[in-house]
Design a protein around this motif. Structure first.
Motif, PDB file in Angstrom:
ATOM      1  N   MET A 111       0.829  -1.192   0.000  1.00  0.00           N
ATOM      2  CA  MET A 111       0.000   0.000   0.000  1.00  0.00           C
ATOM      3  C   MET A 111       0.873   1.254   0.000  1.00  0.00           C
ATOM      4  O   MET A 111       1.996   1.247   0.495  1.00  0.00           O
ATOM      5  CB  MET A 111      -0.937  -0.008   1.209  1.00  0.00           C
ATOM      6  N   GLU A 112       0.339   2.318  -0.565  1.00  0.00           N
ATOM      7  CA  GLU A 112       1.097   3.565  -0.665  1.00  0.00           C
ATOM      8  C   GLU A 112       1.216   4.296   0.667  1.00  0.00           C
ATOM      9  O   GLU A 112       0.271   4.353   1.447  1.00  0.00           O
ATOM     10  CB  GLU A 112       0.439   4.490  -1.687  1.00  0.00           C
ATOM     11  N   SER A 113       2.404   4.878   0.872  1.00  0.00           N
ATOM     12  CA  SER A 113       2.609   5.831   1.956  1.00  0.00           C
ATOM     13  C   SER A 113       3.208   7.097   1.347  1.00  0.00           C
ATOM     14  O   SER A 113       4.257   7.592   1.769  1.00  0.00           O
ATOM     15  CB  SER A 113       3.532   5.257   3.027  1.00  0.00           C
ATOM     16  N   THR A 114       2.534   7.613   0.330  1.00  0.00           N
ATOM     17  CA  THR A 114       3.075   8.641  -0.553  1.00  0.00           C
ATOM     18  C   THR A 114       3.661   9.828   0.201  1.00  0.00           C
ATOM     19  O   THR A 114       4.798  10.239  -0.047  1.00  0.00           O
ATOM     20  CB  THR A 114       1.976   9.136  -1.519  1.00  0.00           C
ATOM     21  N   PHE A 115       2.897  10.412   1.125  1.00  0.00           N
ATOM     22  CA  PHE A 115       3.285  11.679   1.728  1.00  0.00           C
ATOM     23  C   PHE A 115       3.973  11.539   3.086  1.00  0.00           C
ATOM     24  O   PHE A 115       4.204  12.557   3.761  1.00  0.00           O
ATOM     25  CB  PHE A 115       2.067  12.600   1.842  1.00  0.00           C
ATOM     26  N   GLY A 116       4.294  10.316   3.499  1.00  0.00           N
ATOM     27  CA  GLY A 116       5.083  10.134   4.715  1.00  0.00           C
ATOM     28  C   GLY A 116       4.529  10.914   5.895  1.00  0.00           C
ATOM     29  O   GLY A 116       3.364  10.785   6.252  1.00  0.00           O
TER      30      GLY A 116
ATOM     31  N   PRO B 249      -9.001  11.702   0.074  1.00  0.00           N
ATOM     32  CA  PRO B 249      -8.967  10.940  -1.175  1.00  0.00           C
ATOM     33  C   PRO B 249      -7.653  11.188  -1.902  1.00  0.00           C
ATOM     34  O   PRO B 249      -6.918  12.115  -1.589  1.00  0.00           O
ATOM     35  CB  PRO B 249     -10.140  11.518  -1.961  1.00  0.00           C
ATOM     36  N   GLY B 250      -7.354  10.343  -2.851  1.00  0.00           N
ATOM     37  CA  GLY B 250      -6.209  10.579  -3.727  1.00  0.00           C
ATOM     38  C   GLY B 250      -4.956   9.855  -3.316  1.00  0.00           C
ATOM     39  O   GLY B 250      -4.423   9.026  -4.056  1.00  0.00           O
ATOM     40  N   HIS B 251      -4.426  10.168  -2.136  1.00  0.00           N
ATOM     41  CA  HIS B 251      -3.192   9.551  -1.652  1.00  0.00           C
ATOM     42  C   HIS B 251      -3.255   9.390  -0.144  1.00  0.00           C
ATOM     43  O   HIS B 251      -4.075  10.018   0.537  1.00  0.00           O
ATOM     44  CB  HIS B 251      -1.966  10.394  -2.032  1.00  0.00           C
ATOM     45  N   LEU B 252      -2.329   8.584   0.372  1.00  0.00           N
ATOM     46  CA  LEU B 252      -2.184   8.380   1.806  1.00  0.00           C
ATOM     47  C   LEU B 252      -0.875   8.993   2.293  1.00  0.00           C
ATOM     48  O   LEU B 252       0.107   9.041   1.553  1.00  0.00           O
ATOM     49  CB  LEU B 252      -2.176   6.886   2.144  1.00  0.00           C
ATOM     50  N   ASP B 253      -0.875   9.421   3.551  1.00  0.00           N
ATOM     51  CA  ASP B 253       0.372   9.675   4.259  1.00  0.00           C
ATOM     52  C   ASP B 253       0.519   8.569   5.297  1.00  0.00           C
ATOM     53  O   ASP B 253      -0.277   7.618   5.332  1.00  0.00           O
ATOM     54  CB  ASP B 253       0.377  11.076   4.883  1.00  0.00           C
ATOM     55  N   LEU B 254       1.527   8.661   6.142  1.00  0.00           N
ATOM     56  CA  LEU B 254       1.766   7.595   7.112  1.00  0.00           C
ATOM     57  C   LEU B 254       0.608   7.447   8.107  1.00  0.00           C
ATOM     58  O   LEU B 254       0.145   6.317   8.346  1.00  0.00           O
ATOM     59  CB  LEU B 254       3.096   7.858   7.815  1.00  0.00           C
ATOM     60  N   PRO B 255       0.093   8.533   8.702  1.00  0.00           N
ATOM     61  CA  PRO B 255      -1.055   8.355   9.611  1.00  0.00           C
ATOM     62  C   PRO B 255      -2.274   7.732   8.935  1.00  0.00           C
ATOM     63  O   PRO B 255      -2.945   6.872   9.518  1.00  0.00           O
ATOM     64  CB  PRO B 255      -1.343   9.780  10.091  1.00  0.00           C
ATOM     65  N   ASN B 256      -2.583   8.148   7.701  1.00  0.00           N
ATOM     66  CA  ASN B 256      -3.723   7.556   6.997  1.00  0.00           C
ATOM     67  C   ASN B 256      -3.456   6.106   6.621  1.00  0.00           C
ATOM     68  O   ASN B 256      -4.388   5.291   6.587  1.00  0.00           O
ATOM     69  CB  ASN B 256      -4.062   8.377   5.756  1.00  0.00           C
ATOM     70  N   PHE B 257      -2.208   5.778   6.320  1.00  0.00           N
ATOM     71  CA  PHE B 257      -1.816   4.385   6.076  1.00  0.00           C
ATOM     72  C   PHE B 257      -2.216   3.532   7.292  1.00  0.00           C
ATOM     73  O   PHE B 257      -2.832   2.465   7.149  1.00  0.00           O
ATOM     74  CB  PHE B 257      -0.308   4.336   5.843  1.00  0.00           C
ATOM     75  N   LEU B 258      -1.884   4.020   8.480  1.00  0.00           N
ATOM     76  CA  LEU B 258      -2.196   3.266   9.692  1.00  0.00           C
ATOM     77  C   LEU B 258      -3.696   3.194   9.951  1.00  0.00           C
ATOM     78  O   LEU B 258      -4.207   2.174  10.414  1.00  0.00           O
ATOM     79  CB  LEU B 258      -1.473   3.883  10.884  1.00  0.00           C
ATOM     80  N   LEU B 259      -4.410   4.274   9.621  1.00  0.00           N
ATOM     81  CA  LEU B 259      -5.871   4.243   9.756  1.00  0.00           C
ATOM     82  C   LEU B 259      -6.489   3.227   8.793  1.00  0.00           C
ATOM     83  O   LEU B 259      -7.467   2.535   9.142  1.00  0.00           O
ATOM     84  CB  LEU B 259      -6.456   5.628   9.500  1.00  0.00           C
ATOM     85  N   MET B 260      -5.934   3.138   7.584  1.00  0.00           N
ATOM     86  CA  MET B 260      -6.400   2.122   6.633  1.00  0.00           C
ATOM     87  C   MET B 260      -6.184   0.722   7.213  1.00  0.00           C
ATOM     88  O   MET B 260      -7.052  -0.157   7.108  1.00  0.00           O
ATOM     89  CB  MET B 260      -5.662   2.265   5.303  1.00  0.00           C
ATOM     90  N   LEU B 261      -5.033   0.512   7.834  1.00  0.00           N
ATOM     91  CA  LEU B 261      -4.759  -0.800   8.435  1.00  0.00           C
ATOM     92  C   LEU B 261      -5.743  -1.095   9.561  1.00  0.00           C
ATOM     93  O   LEU B 261      -6.205  -2.238   9.699  1.00  0.00           O
ATOM     94  CB  LEU B 261      -3.321  -0.860   8.953  1.00  0.00           C
TER      95      LEU B 261
END
Length: 293
Positions: A209-214, A224-236
């Motif tokens: 999964m993307e962690s585009t914006f760190g 929408p559009g991209h994930l950063d690290l906090p949103n990556f974890l929320l997706m998980l």
């Protein structure tokens, strides 16, 4: 299967070649895993996801080629994932396998691609005919399951928009020949509820999964559009709630850009402090064998 991250960067690569910001200068100095070419993923010699502008560099660096490539899954039509000009260099090849390359992409992406091919010549029909000698487009509907070569592929739309009319990037949920399931979720953003509902009741062995914006400051929650690290974890968190991932799922972060401050090891340290076990991928990384159900 030989699961290889050919590239793990975003649109501009890392470092950005236009940029002398502090981060890009650090990346140039440190090198190694911090250097990221545009994202693509090799499943095996016959199957690949995306075909970007760095494909020559990626294959040459790893001692690989795409001579045997027959099935190319495209996430979306942004050039860092689907560089049509690079694909068409097959028309210049002295020797290739003489087989058609099958290209799978969403219906809006296929329509956009045909228009691009037609624009490459003053004779649009001739351009399309020449393309059809070596390639065939397979338009895919969202939320459907298809047989693609040796794979079973379900098409899950992300919230990332691309060039086609109403085109959303496809996140591919794949069943590999050995029964392993792999979810390739790049250019994802926060899922719409329809996508969450589609994943409910399913499970994946591998999640990329993307962690585009760190750790980019001020990035909105559930954007929408991209994930950063906090949103990556929320997706998980949400994926675990619906049973899509569990303790056996191997999770990888990819598609990382330069609009943040974390080098590779620093991003890994951030994930290590979370409740989830995540590996930050790097160019050339190979995913080894996994625990089966």
């Amino acid at each position: 299967m030989e699961l290889v991250f050919l590239g793990t960067g975003a649109a501009e690569g890392v470092p950005s070649y236009y940029c002398r910001c502090a981060y890009c200068m650090r990346v140039r100095q440190e090198g190694g895993k911090n250097i990221r070419s545009r994202s693509s993923f090799r499943i095996d010699a016959k199957h690949q996801i995306d075909f970007g502008p760095d494909i020559f560099h990626q294959l040459t660096r790893l001692g690989l080629d795409v001579y045997d490539l027959e099935h190319l899954l495209i996430t979306h039509t942004h050039e860092d994932h689907f560089d049509l000009a690079e694909l068409l260099t097959k028309q210049c090849t002295i020797e290739h396998n003489e087989k058609l390359m099958h290209i799978y992409l969403s219906e809006p992406a296929a329509e956009w691609t045909l228009k691009q091919i037609a624009s490459y010549s003053s004779d649009p029909e001739k351009a399309k005919e020449r393309f059809s000698r070596q390639f065939v487009l397979h338009p895919l509907k969202y939320f459907e399951t298809y047989r693609i070569g040796d794979l079973e592929a379900a098409t899950v739309p992300g919230s990332h928009r691309a060039h086609g009319v109403n085109e959303l990037a496809i996140n591919y949920l794949l069943k590999l020949p050995d029964g392993t399931t792999l979810h390739y979720a790049l250019d994802t953003g926060w899922y719409a509820e329809e996508s969450w509902e589609f994943l409910k009741g399913r499970r994946t062995d591998i999640l990329i999964m993307e962690s585009t914006f760190g750790n980019r400051a001020g990035y909105p929650v559930r954007a929408p559009g991209h994930l950063d690290l906090p949103n990556f974890l929320l997706m998980l968190d949400r994926m675990r709630e619906i049973g899509f991932i569990d303790d056996r799922t191997r999770i990888f972060a990819s598609h990382i850009n330069s609009a943040h401050s974390l080098l590779h090891d620093e991003m890994q340290a951030e994930f290590d402090r979370s409740a989830h076990k995540v590996t930050v991928a790097y160019d050339g990384m190979v995913i080894g064998s996994i625990e089966k159900n």
